[in-house]
Enzyme design. Structure first.
Site, PDB file in Angstrom:
ATOM      1  N   ASN A   1       3.710   7.055   8.485  1.00 33.82           N
ATOM      2  CA  ASN A   1       4.038   6.431   9.778  1.00 33.82           C
ATOM      3  C   ASN A   1       5.427   6.883  10.198  1.00 33.82           C
ATOM      4  O   ASN A   1       6.097   7.633   9.485  1.00 33.82           O
ATOM      5  CB  ASN A   1       3.931   4.905   9.670  1.00 33.82           C
ATOM      6  CG  ASN A   1       4.867   4.353   8.628  1.00 33.82           C
ATOM      7  OD1 ASN A   1       6.076   4.505   8.735  1.00 33.82           O
ATOM      8  ND2 ASN A   1       4.322   3.727   7.586  1.00 33.82           N
TER       9      ASN A   1
ATOM     10  N   ASP B   1      -0.806   0.346   5.392  1.00 30.92           N
ATOM     11  CA  ASP B   1      -1.748  -0.711   5.059  1.00 30.92           C
ATOM     12  C   ASP B   1      -2.906  -0.197   4.211  1.00 30.92           C
ATOM     13  O   ASP B   1      -3.484  -0.946   3.433  1.00 30.92           O
ATOM     14  CB  ASP B   1      -2.290  -1.350   6.348  1.00 30.92           C
ATOM     15  CG  ASP B   1      -1.206  -2.154   7.044  1.00 30.92           C
ATOM     16  OD1 ASP B   1      -0.475  -2.869   6.331  1.00 30.92           O
ATOM     17  OD2 ASP B   1      -1.062  -2.042   8.284  1.00 30.92           O
TER      18      ASP B   1
END
Ligand code: C5P
Length: 403
Positions: free
Chosen positions: A212, A280
């Site tokens: 990310n 996640d």
């Protein structure tokens, strides 16, 4: 290793002991750049200081020669440690107030090096409320002190105010120089702070990964602020392109599972701050060899990653005494933050809007809202270093109140 201190000699009768201090330091192989205040020059001569130090004595803020050779900002940083001996009531007051009215106070304001003060003054001056206040302020700013000692003073009075003996100061200087990561004293002295920062990389195959946009800046800034306040800081960092900050133990990790293992290893601690943008999901089974383009797009099966904050937040709550999380959201910021506070067992969630127009992700600024069981506090937009400093000050107070 070349060790060098900047020695500021203030104006007090104890200035004569600074000469002995220079002699002792030189004998230990520590170079001394001397600064003699105007008042100091009333007690010892520039000639004696220069002769003992074997160096030019600096004394004037507005010296053309000095500025052309080495500016005062550079002078304040060229040493490993700044020592003020004797530290007079006047010098302490100037430093506590952040004045820059002469060379000595300017150097103290401009330095980025640790500062050690050896106070020397009349006992009434030492015990005056103003000096107490200045001492507390300087300690909070990370300045270290040696002495004063009690005893008979030059003015005939008795009590604390005598400058520490040169041997004591020299030993303290040596200790500080030999421990480059030596921690400043501050509101987090004696505390252990564990911080996660950066993204995680979840491998797809040996060369590809899921990641990310986290830069790690906020977490690194928090680590620096905690260190400056005296904490022992362990930074469990995902892959980032930031320099390793001095005085902080950095444990580099890549995957969320590695991050969790590293954090668990560091428990217990006083303060655990989870600023990492942990992925996640991970690829359930990363390929052992590089996936071939000719084989067509792979079908990636994802598996949930462990929630590091929730794992630690739900641990028996003694130590870490405080668990802090972040919530980066693009919508429903506060509602999400409240939900996370409860779901993850955190004492505080620092919520921030990371919608693309906010420019927070990867940028230098942040606008945060502190969400606790007591309510929400909105902070104005600041740069990440300011957010870090204010947040660490706030957490230090929470920690003190909690115990
Ligand atoms: O649930 P969400 O990822 O939005 O929560 C963010 C907070 O939880 C951050 O403090 C982040 O560091 C932490 N977190 C974590 N482990 C995860 C996911 C998030 O520690 N797997």
């Amino acid at each position: 290793m070349n060790r060098r201190i900047l020695l500021i000699i203030g104006g007090g009768i104890a200035a004569y002991k600074a000469l002995e201090l220079i002699r002792l330091l030189k004998r230990r192989g520590i170079a001394v750049t001397p600064v003699l205040t105007q008042a100091g020059a009333q007690f010892v001569t520039e000639m004696s200081v220069a002769a003992l130090a074997g160096e030019k004595v600096h004394g004037d803020l507005f010296s053309i020669t000095d500025e052309t050779q080495m500016g005062h900002i550079e002078l304040s940083r060229a040493a490993d440690l700044v020592v003020v001996a004797p530290a007079t009531a006047d010098l302490m007051a100037k430093a506590a107030a952040g004045l820059a009215s002469d060379l000595a106070s300017t150097l103290l304001l401009a330095t980025d090096k640790p500062v050690l003060m050896a106070p020397a003054m009349n006992v009434r001056m030492w015990e005056h409320a103003a000096t107490r206040r200045n001492l507390a302020q300087l300690r909070a700013d990370g300045v270290r002190f040696t002495g004063p000692e009690s005893g008979e003073m030059a003015c005939g009075e008795f009590g604390p105010g005598r400058m520490a003996e040169p041997e004591t100061i020299a030993a303290e200087i040596e200790t500080l120089l030999d421990a480059p990561g030596a921690l400043p004293e501050g509101p987090l002295s004696g505390r252990k702070v564990v911080i996660t920062a950066g993204p995680t990389h979840e491998p797809i195959d040996p060369v590809r990964y899921i990641a990310n946009r986290s830069s790690g800046r906020q977490g690194y800034a928090l680590a620096g602020a905690a260190r400056d306040m005296g904490a022992r800081v362990v930074l469990v960092s995902g892959p980032v392109s930031l320099p390793v900050p001095p005085g902080i133990e950095v444990i580099p990790v890549e995957r969320a599972e590695e991050m969790l293992a590293a954090v668990k290893e560091e428990m217990p601690c006083d303060l655990a701050i989870f600023a990492a943008a942990v992925a996640d999901w991970r690829v359930k089974e990363a390929a052992a060899g590089k996936l071939k383009k000719q084989a067509g797009p792979p079908r990636l099966e994802l598996a949930p990653n462990p929630d590091i904050l929730a794992t630690i937040g739900k641990m028996k709550r003694h130590r870490p005494a405080l668990v802090i999380g972040f919530a980066a959201e693009t919508e429903d910021l506060l509602a999400q933050a409240r939900r996370k506070l409860a779901a993850k067992g955190a004492d505080m969630i620092v919520a921030n809007d990371v919608s693309p127009e906010s420019g927070v992700f990867g940028g230098a600024h942040n606008q945060v809202h502190l969400v606790t069981a007591q309510g929400v506090e909105d902070w104005p937009r600041m740069d990440k270093a300011q957010v870090a400093r204010r947040l660490m000050e706030r957490l230090a107070r929470m920690l003190a109140d909690a115990q």
